[in-house]
Design a protein around this motif. Structure first.
Motif, PDB file in Angstrom:
ATOM      1  N   ILE A 127       0.847  -1.209   0.000  1.00  0.00           N
ATOM      2  CA  ILE A 127       0.000   0.000   0.000  1.00  0.00           C
ATOM      3  C   ILE A 127       0.876   1.251   0.000  1.00  0.00           C
ATOM      4  O   ILE A 127       0.631   2.191  -0.762  1.00  0.00           O
ATOM      5  N   LEU A 128       1.910   1.268   0.825  1.00  0.00           N
ATOM      6  CA  LEU A 128       2.832   2.400   0.867  1.00  0.00           C
ATOM      7  C   LEU A 128       3.504   2.598  -0.490  1.00  0.00           C
ATOM      8  O   LEU A 128       3.612   3.715  -0.992  1.00  0.00           O
ATOM      9  N   TYR A 129       3.934   1.508  -1.102  1.00  0.00           N
ATOM     10  CA  TYR A 129       4.566   1.574  -2.421  1.00  0.00           C
ATOM     11  C   TYR A 129       3.595   2.143  -3.450  1.00  0.00           C
ATOM     12  O   TYR A 129       3.968   3.002  -4.262  1.00  0.00           O
ATOM     13  N   LEU A 130       2.341   1.716  -3.399  1.00  0.00           N
ATOM     14  CA  LEU A 130       1.324   2.230  -4.310  1.00  0.00           C
ATOM     15  C   LEU A 130       1.112   3.721  -4.113  1.00  0.00           C
ATOM     16  O   LEU A 130       1.050   4.484  -5.088  1.00  0.00           O
ATOM     17  N   PHE A 131       1.030   4.161  -2.856  1.00  0.00           N
ATOM     18  CA  PHE A 131       0.881   5.590  -2.575  1.00  0.00           C
ATOM     19  C   PHE A 131       2.042   6.380  -3.157  1.00  0.00           C
ATOM     20  O   PHE A 131       1.853   7.445  -3.744  1.00  0.00           O
ATOM     21  N   MET A 132       3.248   5.861  -3.010  1.00  0.00           N
ATOM     22  CA  MET A 132       4.429   6.568  -3.514  1.00  0.00           C
ATOM     23  C   MET A 132       4.456   6.588  -5.033  1.00  0.00           C
ATOM     24  O   MET A 132       4.885   7.568  -5.634  1.00  0.00           O
ATOM     25  N   LEU A 133       3.999   5.519  -5.670  1.00  0.00           N
ATOM     26  CA  LEU A 133       3.964   5.486  -7.128  1.00  0.00           C
ATOM     27  C   LEU A 133       2.935   6.458  -7.695  1.00  0.00           C
ATOM     28  O   LEU A 133       3.174   7.107  -8.713  1.00  0.00           O
TER      29      LEU A 133
END
Length: 177
Positions: free
Chosen positions: A144-150
């Motif tokens: 989820i964090l990776y998705l937010f950053m992307l």
């Protein structure tokens, strides 16, 4: 890790020598013997504090009839993360977002790779209270964090609130299981 730390130390000293003409860079410099004594005293305090912290957490878990894994995943994790939280808040207030994110991500990478790499070299680690669900939650939230950053290269208030809700939900689940 040792090579990187030594390299950073010497690079920092070189930069400090180059910046010594700068009026803003006034720092108190200690002699090597005093610095060494302070380093040893700091390590001794760190070791004593860590032992007291862990022993207290185990004692609390025993008194409350809560698993040591639950205490480790909540109270100990929160207690050891407070310095990162304080640093990240100060960095965010000063509009230094790279420091805020780098602090948290860097701390987690260091803890997982270095600490979890060194500790078993000294004594094998057994974690019978942890299960695949805990690992799945960690991987899910990381995703989820990776998705937010992307999506936006930033974490806004709504996304921060979602991450905080994930933590609260996970913590509640741990105490209810």
């Amino acid at each position: 890790m040792l090579t990187y730390t030594i390299g950073s130390f010497y690079a920092s000293r070189k930069n400090n020598q180059n910046d010594s003409d700068d009026a803003d860079s006034e720092q108190k410099v200690f002699s090597y013997p005093v610095s060494f004594i302070m380093l040893i005293a700091g390590f001794a305090g760190l070791i004593a504090g860590a032992k007291l912290f862990v022993d207290s957490a185990v004692h609390i878990a025993t008194l409350c009839k809560i698993s040591q894994a639950t205490i480790g995943l909540t109270i100990v994790a929160l207690g050891t993360s407070l310095p990162e939280l304080a640093t990240s808040i100060v960095a965010a207030i000063k509009k230094e977002q790279d420091i805020a994110i780098g602090n948290v991500v860097g701390s987690n990478i260091f803890n997982i790779l270095c600490i979890l790499g060194i500790a078993p070299l000294i004594k094998p680690i057994h974690a019978p209270g942890l299960d695949l669900t805990d690992m799945a939650v960690m991987l899910l939230v990381t995703g989820i964090l990776y998705l937010f950053m992307l999506l936006g290269k930033t974490i806004n208030r709504k996304e921060g609130f979602i991450l905080l809700l994930c933590y609260i939900g996970y913590t509640a689940w741990l105490f209810c299981k």
